[in-house]
Design a protein around this motif. Structure first.
Motif, PDB file in Angstrom:
ATOM      1  N   VAL A  77       0.842  -1.197   0.000  1.00 44.01           N
ATOM      2  CA  VAL A  77       0.000   0.000   0.000  1.00 44.01           C
ATOM      3  C   VAL A  77       0.876   1.246   0.000  1.00 44.01           C
ATOM      4  N   LEU A  78       0.523   2.209  -0.853  1.00 45.96           N
ATOM      5  CA  LEU A  78       1.200   3.501  -0.879  1.00 45.96           C
ATOM      6  C   LEU A  78       0.215   4.572  -0.436  1.00 45.96           C
ATOM      7  N   VAL A  79       0.665   5.429   0.495  1.00 50.82           N
ATOM      8  CA  VAL A  79      -0.161   6.540   0.966  1.00 50.82           C
ATOM      9  C   VAL A  79       0.555   7.848   0.626  1.00 50.82           C
ATOM     10  N   PRO A  80       0.212   8.484  -0.499  1.00 48.84           N
ATOM     11  CA  PRO A  80       0.853   9.755  -0.869  1.00 48.84           C
ATOM     12  C   PRO A  80       0.259  10.908  -0.061  1.00 48.84           C
ATOM     13  N   GLY A  81       1.092  11.905   0.265  1.00 47.99           N
ATOM     14  CA  GLY A  81       0.612  13.052   1.028  1.00 47.99           C
ATOM     15  C   GLY A  81       0.044  12.615   2.362  1.00 47.99           C
ATOM     16  N   CYS A  82       0.793  11.770   3.053  1.00 53.90           N
ATOM     17  CA  CYS A  82       0.273  11.127   4.272  1.00 53.90           C
ATOM     18  C   CYS A  82       0.006  12.110   5.404  1.00 53.90           C
ATOM     19  N   GLY A  83       0.795  13.208   5.483  1.00 52.22           N
ATOM     20  CA  GLY A  83       0.623  14.145   6.586  1.00 52.22           C
ATOM     21  C   GLY A  83       0.829  13.460   7.920  1.00 52.22           C
ATOM     22  N   ASN A  84       0.110  13.940   8.957  1.00 55.98           N
ATOM     23  CA  ASN A  84       0.210  13.285  10.270  1.00 55.98           C
ATOM     24  C   ASN A  84      -1.081  12.577  10.636  1.00 55.98           C
ATOM     25  N   SER A  85      -1.838  12.164   9.589  1.00 53.66           N
ATOM     26  CA  SER A  85      -3.071  11.409   9.803  1.00 53.66           C
ATOM     27  C   SER A  85      -2.767  10.057  10.444  1.00 53.66           C
ATOM     28  N   THR A 135       3.806   2.093   2.650  1.00 53.84           N
ATOM     29  CA  THR A 135       4.816   3.117   2.400  1.00 53.84           C
ATOM     30  C   THR A 135       4.131   4.474   2.391  1.00 53.84           C
ATOM     31  N   ASN A 136       4.582   5.378   3.234  1.00 48.76           N
ATOM     32  CA  ASN A 136       4.009   6.716   3.338  1.00 48.76           C
ATOM     33  C   ASN A 136       4.988   7.731   2.753  1.00 48.76           C
ATOM     34  N   ILE A 137       4.469   8.655   1.953  1.00 48.58           N
ATOM     35  CA  ILE A 137       5.339   9.710   1.421  1.00 48.58           C
ATOM     36  C   ILE A 137       4.682  11.075   1.635  1.00 48.58           C
ATOM     37  N   ASP A 138       5.532  12.085   1.817  1.00 50.07           N
ATOM     38  CA  ASP A 138       5.079  13.465   1.928  1.00 50.07           C
ATOM     39  C   ASP A 138       6.280  14.349   1.622  1.00 50.07           C
ATOM     40  N   PHE A 139       6.033  15.508   1.045  1.00 47.20           N
ATOM     41  CA  PHE A 139       7.181  16.365   0.721  1.00 47.20           C
ATOM     42  C   PHE A 139       7.606  17.241   1.893  1.00 47.20           C
ATOM     43  N   SER A 147       6.626   1.030  17.569  1.00 47.27           N
ATOM     44  CA  SER A 147       5.344   0.305  17.616  1.00 47.27           C
ATOM     45  C   SER A 147       4.962  -0.295  16.265  1.00 47.27           C
ATOM     46  N   ARG A 148       5.448   0.279  15.181  1.00 49.72           N
ATOM     47  CA  ARG A 148       5.097  -0.228  13.832  1.00 49.72           C
ATOM     48  C   ARG A 148       6.377  -0.250  12.991  1.00 49.72           C
ATOM     49  N   PRO A 149       7.267  -1.159  13.278  1.00 48.41           N
ATOM     50  CA  PRO A 149       8.604  -1.163  12.675  1.00 48.41           C
ATOM     51  C   PRO A 149       8.632  -1.431  11.165  1.00 48.41           C
ATOM     52  N   CYS A 150       7.607  -2.105  10.647  1.00 47.66           N
ATOM     53  CA  CYS A 150       7.626  -2.432   9.205  1.00 47.66           C
ATOM     54  C   CYS A 150       7.118  -1.289   8.323  1.00 47.66           C
ATOM     55  N   MET A 151       6.537  -0.278   8.934  1.00 50.06           N
ATOM     56  CA  MET A 151       5.996   0.842   8.163  1.00 50.06           C
ATOM     57  C   MET A 151       7.138   1.728   7.673  1.00 50.06           C
ATOM     58  N   ARG A 152       7.026   2.164   6.381  1.00 50.61           N
ATOM     59  CA  ARG A 152       8.096   2.968   5.778  1.00 50.61           C
ATOM     60  C   ARG A 152       7.633   4.413   5.578  1.00 50.61           C
ATOM     61  N   TRP A 153       8.601   5.333   5.776  1.00 52.28           N
ATOM     62  CA  TRP A 153       8.310   6.771   5.646  1.00 52.28           C
ATOM     63  C   TRP A 153       9.391   7.416   4.773  1.00 52.28           C
ATOM     64  N   ARG A 154       8.954   8.164   3.761  1.00 53.07           N
ATOM     65  CA  ARG A 154       9.941   8.763   2.852  1.00 53.07           C
ATOM     66  C   ARG A 154       9.526  10.184   2.476  1.00 53.07           C
ATOM     67  N   LEU A 191      -4.564   1.370   9.634  1.00 46.76           N
ATOM     68  CA  LEU A 191      -4.544   0.336   8.605  1.00 46.76           C
ATOM     69  C   LEU A 191      -3.480  -0.720   8.937  1.00 46.76           C
ATOM     70  N   TYR A 192      -2.363  -0.276   9.476  1.00 50.16           N
ATOM     71  CA  TYR A 192      -1.290  -1.185   9.896  1.00 50.16           C
ATOM     72  C   TYR A 192      -1.788  -2.106  11.014  1.00 50.16           C
ATOM     73  N   ASP A 193      -2.485  -1.506  11.961  1.00 52.88           N
ATOM     74  CA  ASP A 193      -2.997  -2.281  13.087  1.00 52.88           C
ATOM     75  C   ASP A 193      -4.084  -3.252  12.652  1.00 52.88           C
TER      76      ASP A 193
END
Length: 757
Positions: free
Chosen positions: A76-84, A99-103, A118-125, A90-92
């Motif tokens: 799953v890709l979440v573009p413009g994830c912000g701090n939502s 994979t979360n991305i935001d500029f 708490s969610r080690p497999c989640m990626r942030w870029r 969804l991870y839980d």
């Protein structure tokens, strides 16, 4: 009190950051103020999203465990994830490959800190969602929560939205889904639906609202599922349309949905399909790297963010394989002024262009008003990367695709006057200098530029209604044209607003040479008088007036020439539009006298009245029929493949009326403008039903064909190789001062051929 002011200031600072959704600095400031423990949710929260979202994230193509999709395998890709908190929730719920991305560096740093343990497999870029650094087909789902809406703010235009959606389509796997939460504004859906037309299955859902929420705006979940490239389905909805409120939001969504589904239904029936470059690249029409002889595809090239302009285009693969092709792929530019010509607007004409281009694949590009004033170099630079993607085979990066164009051959052009007529539409009078002039005039033009004055109707662009040679060709004339042109252009803009023509007291019609016919078909029409030369000679010697009628005045050049070169003619011009009559008088020197009159009326009605009147007077022993009838009327609708005459003038009922209006030795002439052999054959077949003897003059390098019909079976020479007497009589009848015109008319007479009965 101090705390309250501080809170108010913080709120004001927060609101100021939301003025521009595309600013990295604003979002960094926004998330710095909010902090990592104060999430900002767009549109909907987890309780309203959960059931519908989890249903959409089930993929039958993925590995199943105990009869259920393995959630941990869904990318799953979440573009413009912000701090939502959406990604966390969804991870839980079991989806750990997120994979979360935001500029915004600020928010990505905060979210990483908040979830690293708490969610080690989640990626942030840190990444721009309009230019992602992911390989093609990397994700099973792209989950957008308000991101597209933010990029599609009306004042921003569709550029960023187009770029983002193209990236989404690229990174999704086959069978993947773009799940987009949106308010469904019309400009957003208007961009979204066409981008996912071919090869996608779209469904729309409404999210339930929070009971305590006072907003009347609904949040829609639009799901686009990637399927076969040739798939074209109408958009489905999971809600009752009648149950929606009657507000602007619901109305806008339903209108956009209805419009798109109508287009999809029409496309499914195979009518007038217009594809995008993206549609073709995914294989809607098969493998474009291979030539498909006879293939014709209409498409749109370019879009905001991808190119400077958009272009209406047609891709054509030559109908037969041939070793004589000079190019694997070529581009043919059609200027706006010629786009309505049959050669470029009809399929039959387009295939003629393909054949003459010597290209295995030709991409015909139609320029419009948006390209006016842009250099050909800039157009080619903009088009080159687009057309390269449509080239067959593999073309080396350094190889050039040749650009060809339909030139208007004009060296200089000055607009003298423009006016809008309620009947004809916009009419333009302009003075031009051509790059090349043929004949004796061409010899003269070597020492001095020749200026021609033209009359054109916008409704039939590319067809010159009338063209005259201007006789004053010197610096004084050039200065006068500039000054008068500027004054008239200014006055015409005022007259357009009023809807009337502004007359000029100091008209410059004296510059028009009425002893010269610039249009070859005009001299061709006169050459046909050879067919009744014996009759004309008899009438002239007896001092009897010959009645000649020209339907379609134009600039009045043909009636003026006839009036000047055949003194025993009584010339009558019939013109429906009084504005055209005014232009002929003000800008082309058309004048009336006792032997030259103009009737402002409908041409068909005029002929009907003549036929009715002559029948009545014949019974009383008085003959008042027409000796020569010329039809030179443009068609307001050239889609039929016939630019001239208007369709009503070749109906059998009208042709019969013409026959009844003509004298026994009368001549009927039609100026036929069409590149279609089928159209020409149809016109001739209709005329043969009424007239027993037909003749044709096909003008070289011209689309005009002049057709002559004799009212008497016994009139006219039957053997053109042995009719020097007829040519001699015609030459004597013509009082033509210009020797070149005399030669041109007689030469044209020699080219007239009988049409087989």
């Amino acid at each position: 009190m101090g705390k309250q002011k501080k809170a108010q200031q913080a709120e004001a600072d927060l609101l100021s950051t939301l003025e521009d959704f595309t600013s990295k600095e604003n979002w960094d400031k926004f998330f710095s103020i909010k902090g990592k423990d104060d999430p900002f949710e767009w549109y909907a929260e987890w309780p309203q999203l959960r059931d519908l979202l989890l249903t959409q994230l089930q993929f039958s193509s993925l590995q199943e465990i105990n009869g259920e999709t393995s959630k941990s395998d869904v990318q799953v890709l979440v573009p413009g994830c912000g701090n939502s908190r959406l990604s966390e929730q969804l991870y839980d719920a079991g989806f750990q490959c997120i994979t979360n991305i935001d500029f915004s560096k600020v928010v990505i740093g905060d979210m990483l800190k908040r979830n690293v343990r708490s969610r080690p497999c989640m990626r942030w870029r840190v990444m721009d969602m309009t230019s992602m650094q992911f390989a093609d087909k990397s994700f099973d789902a792209v989950l957008d929560k308000g991101g597209l809406d933010a990029l599609m703010e009306p004042e921003l235009g569709p550029v960023l939205g187009n770029q983002y959606v193209s990236e989404v389509k690229r990174v999704l796997k086959e069978g993947g889904k773009f799940i987009c939460l949106t308010l469904g504004e019309s400009h957003v859906l208007g961009m979204f639906f066409p981008k996912f037309r071919y090869g996608w299955k779209i469904s729309i859902h409404i999210l339930p609202q929070k009971q305590s929420k006072k907003s009347k705006l609904k949040t829609f979940m639009v799901v686009a599922e990637k399927t076969s490239p040739t798939t074209l389905q109408t958009i489905s909805t999971s809600f009752d349309h009648n149950a929606l409120d009657s507000g602007d939001q619901a109305k806008g969504v339903l209108e956009a949905l209805e419009t798109e589904n109508n287009i999809r239904t029409k496309c499914s029936s195979g009518n007038d399909l217009v594809y995008s470059l993206e549609d073709l690249k995914i294989g809607v029409k098969g493998d474009l790297s291979e030539l498909n002889p006879g293939q014709r595809v209409q498409l749109t090239l370019g879009e905001p963010g991808q190119s400077r302009f958009c272009y209406k285009s047609v891709l054509l693969d030559a109908q037969q394989n041939s070793e004589e092709f000079l190019y694997h792929c070529g581009v043919f530019l059609v200027p706006k002024t010629r786009a309505h010509e049959w050669l470029f607007s009809s399929e039959e004409g387009q295939w003629m262009v393909v054949e003459s281009s010597k290209s295995a694949r030709l991409i015909m590009v139609f320029l419009d008003a948006s390209h006016m004033g842009i250099s050909s170099e800039d157009i080619q630079k903009d088009l080159s990367p687009l057309v390269r993607q449509l080239a067959p085979y593999k073309i080396d990066d350094g190889a050039q695709i040749p650009f060809m164009a339909a030139s208007d051959g004009i060296k200089e052009r000055k607009i003298v006057h423009q006016v809008t007529s309620p009947l004809t539409g916009q009419i333009t009078v302009d003075d031009v200098i051509y790059e090349k002039v043929d004949g004796q005039l061409g010899q003269l033009s070597l020492s001095k530029d020749l200026v021609f004055r033209r009359l054109t109707f916008e409704r039939s662009e590319g067809l010159i209604q009338s063209e005259a040679l201007l006789s004053l060709i010197d610096e004084t004339f050039e200065k006068n044209v500039n000054e008068k042109g500027n004054k008239k252009s200014s006055s015409s803009s005022k007259s357009k607003k009023k809807g009337t023509q502004k007359r000029n007291d100091s008209s410059n019609y004296q510059n028009v040479d009425h002893g010269y016919l610039a249009s070859s078909y005009h001299s061709g029409i006169i050459s046909g008088f050879m067919l009744i030369s014996s009759y004309l000679e008899k009438m002239a010697s007896s001092g009897t007036t010959v009645r000649a009628v020209v339907i379609g005045l134009g600039a009045g050049l043909l009636p003026m020439f006839l009036h000047g070169c055949i003194p025993f003619l009584k010339v009558e011009a019939v013109e429906l539009d009084p504005v055209v009559v005014g232009l002929a008088k003000d800008y082309f020197g058309f004048t009336e006298d006792e032997h030259l009159k103009v009737h402002i009326t409908d041409g068909i009605k005029f002929v009907e009245d003549v036929a009715a009147a002559t029948t009545k007077t014949e019974n009383e022993g008085i003959i008042n029929k027409l000796d020569i009838l010329i039809v030179d009327v443009d068609s307001p609708d050239s889609s039929s493949g016939m630019t001239c005459p208007a369709a009503d003038f070749i109906e059998e009922s009208f042709l019969s009326t013409v026959k009844n209006s003509l004298s026994k030795e009368g001549l009927f002439v039609i100026n036929l403008v069409s590149r279609s052999p089928a159209v020409k054959e149809m016109v001739v077949s209709r005329m043969k039903v009424v007239f027993g003897k037909l003749f044709s003059l096909q003008l070289e390098e011209d689309v005009n064909e002049v057709i002559f019909a004799l009212n008497s079976e016994g009139s006219g020479p039957t053997d053109f190789d042995s009719s020097p007497e007829a040519y001699s009589k015609l030459k004597k009848l013509l009082n033509v001062k210009n020797p070149e015109m005399n030669t041109t008319i007689i030469d044209s007479a020699n080219k007239i051929k009988p049409l087989d009965t």
